[in-house]
Design an enzyme around this catalytic site. Structure first.
Site, mmCIF file in Angstrom:
data_model
loop_
_atom_site.group_PDB
_atom_site.id
_atom_site.type_symbol
_atom_site.label_atom_id
_atom_site.label_comp_id
_atom_site.label_asym_id
_atom_site.label_seq_id
_atom_site.Cartn_x
_atom_site.Cartn_y
_atom_site.Cartn_z
ATOM 1 N N ARG A 44 -13.799 -9.691 1.316
ATOM 2 C CA ARG A 44 -12.303 -9.409 0.700
ATOM 3 C C ARG A 44 -11.318 -10.392 0.884
ATOM 4 N NH1 ARG A 44 -10.029 -3.660 1.520
ATOM 5 N NH2 ARG A 44 -8.527 -4.416 0.177
ATOM 6 N N HIS B 194 -7.217 1.096 -6.307
ATOM 7 C CA HIS B 194 -7.484 0.243 -5.231
ATOM 8 C C HIS B 194 -8.017 -1.207 -5.913
ATOM 9 C CE1 HIS B 194 -7.829 -1.375 -1.232
ATOM 10 N NE2 HIS B 194 -8.778 -0.652 -0.719
ATOM 11 N N GLN C 99 -9.916 -3.910 -3.757
ATOM 12 C CA GLN C 99 -11.163 -3.603 -3.368
ATOM 13 C C GLN C 99 -12.459 -3.760 -4.115
ATOM 14 O OE1 GLN C 99 -11.955 -1.812 0.068
ATOM 15 N NE2 GLN C 99 -14.069 -2.679 -0.754
ATOM 16 N N CYS D 222 -16.296 1.156 0.799
ATOM 17 C CA CYS D 222 -15.179 0.360 1.158
ATOM 18 C C CYS D 222 -14.771 0.449 2.312
ATOM 19 C CB CYS D 222 -14.074 0.859 0.137
ATOM 20 S SG CYS D 222 -13.434 2.437 0.185
ATOM 21 N N ARG E 126 0.913 -1.281 0.125
ATOM 22 C CA ARG E 126 -0.003 -0.001 0.035
ATOM 23 C C ARG E 126 0.839 1.421 -0.070
ATOM 24 N NH1 ARG E 126 -5.489 1.234 3.382
ATOM 25 N NH2 ARG E 126 -6.131 -0.205 1.854
#
Ligand code: CP
Ligand code: NVA
Length: 309
Positions: A293, A135, A138, A267, A108
């Site tokens: 996820r 992202h 996600q 999210c 990240r």
């Protein structure tokens, strides 16, 4: 070995394969406890190294469980403890060490270029766990959640995004192109996606439209997505931006323009963009969304390791 950096660079058939695999794996884990390992432990002996240059709760926990359930293990590095962050070591040398000690790297980052630099020097897969421009883990998981709840392919659904044109939306745009679904975006005129994204959209699809009237953007929506107006490290005048987004709040009045059975997804973490009444209502599927996820990231890991069935 495959990298997972941006949805737009991954073939649609591979993205569909990941979702199909996640469905099967989720079903096979009914009544399993969190740390119980999947049958055959397909990633036994594999180490996923994670590094977060920005805060994370869900991505961190879901990758932890994902690799564990596949029989592997994970280690999270704090960037401030590495030589790299202090300029004491290059990405090239760091990547070499990561490749020797680990089997996959999840990053990240606050800088898209870093993902590319690491990709160049790693001999193990790299996964983008959020960057300023996207992202992807996600949104792929969100496609899974939409199809799970709506029980139909996303291509037959009207998806709406109300909010900032940020990293999460960029990945949703990429998903709209890959999975061919209708996407309507509602945002203030001066906060629309940038020119590069607009011309990319124009060259790829006619299924995406942008409205500065939120009512029009959610008209007949099956799903309404949103995200924080102010993202991590968003260097804007926050007060000013929030003011511009005030009429884009997702509330009972707005949701009336959508389909009766429209669901709400976010999210997380959330800000003021959604009314508590909607967020805590039956329409809101945000907890199921977050939980999924784990399942999708397991299939992303298997894809990266070339082990997707
Ligand atoms: N949605 C999401 O990525 O959450 P975290 O920032 O907590 O990982
Ligand atoms: N757009 C948000 C997503 C957080 C998961 C951010 O980048 O901060």
């Amino acid at each position: 070995m495959k990298h997972f950096i941006n949805l737009k660079d991954i073939p649609a058939k591979d993205l569909r394969k990941i979702i199909t695999d996640a469905k099967k794996r989720k079903l096979a884990r009914k009544n399993f406890s969190n740390l119980q390992i999947d049958r055959l432990a397909p990633l036994k002996g594999k180490l996923l190294i994670q590094m977060f240059e920005k805060s994370s709760l869900r991505t961190r926990l879901s990758f932890y469980l994902a690799i564990k359930q596949l029989g592997g293990s994970t280690l999270t590095l704090r960037p401030d403890e590495l030589h790299l962050s202090k300029g004491g070591e290059s990405i090239q040398d760091t990547a070499k060490i990561l490749s020797n000690f680990g089997n996959a790297f999840m990053l990240r980052t606050d800088d898209d270029k870093k993902l590319e630099e690491f990709r160049k020097f790693l001999s193990i897969p790299i996964i983008n766990g959020l960057s300023p421009s996207s992202h992807p883990t996600q949104i792929l998981s969100d496609v899974f959640t939409v199809e799970e709840i709506k029980k139909k392919p996303i291509t037959n659904l009207n998806i709406s995004w109300i909010g900032d044109c940020n990293n999460v939306l960029n990945s949703l745009i990429a998903a709209s192109i890959k999975f061919s679904f209708k996407l309507t975006i509602g945002c203030p005129k001066n906060y629309q996606p940038n020119k590069k994204i607009l011309s990319y959209v124009k060259s790829k699809t006619n299924k995406i439209s942008i409205f500065s009237d939120p009512n029009k953007a959610v008209k007949d929506a099956d799903v309404i997505f949103s995200d924080k107006v102010i993202s991590m490290n968003d260097k804007v005048n926050k007060k000013n931006k929030l003011k511009h987004f005030r009429k884009f709040k997702i509330n009972m009045k707005l949701i009336k323009y959508a389909k009766k059975d429209c669901i709400f997804l976010h999210c997380l973490p959330r800000g003021e963009e959604v009314d508590e009444k909607i967020f805590l209502s039956k329409r809101s599927k945000v907890w199921q969304q977050a939980a999924n996820r784990v399942h999708v990231q397991k299939s992303i890991l298997l894809y990266c390791f070339g082990k997707l069935r």
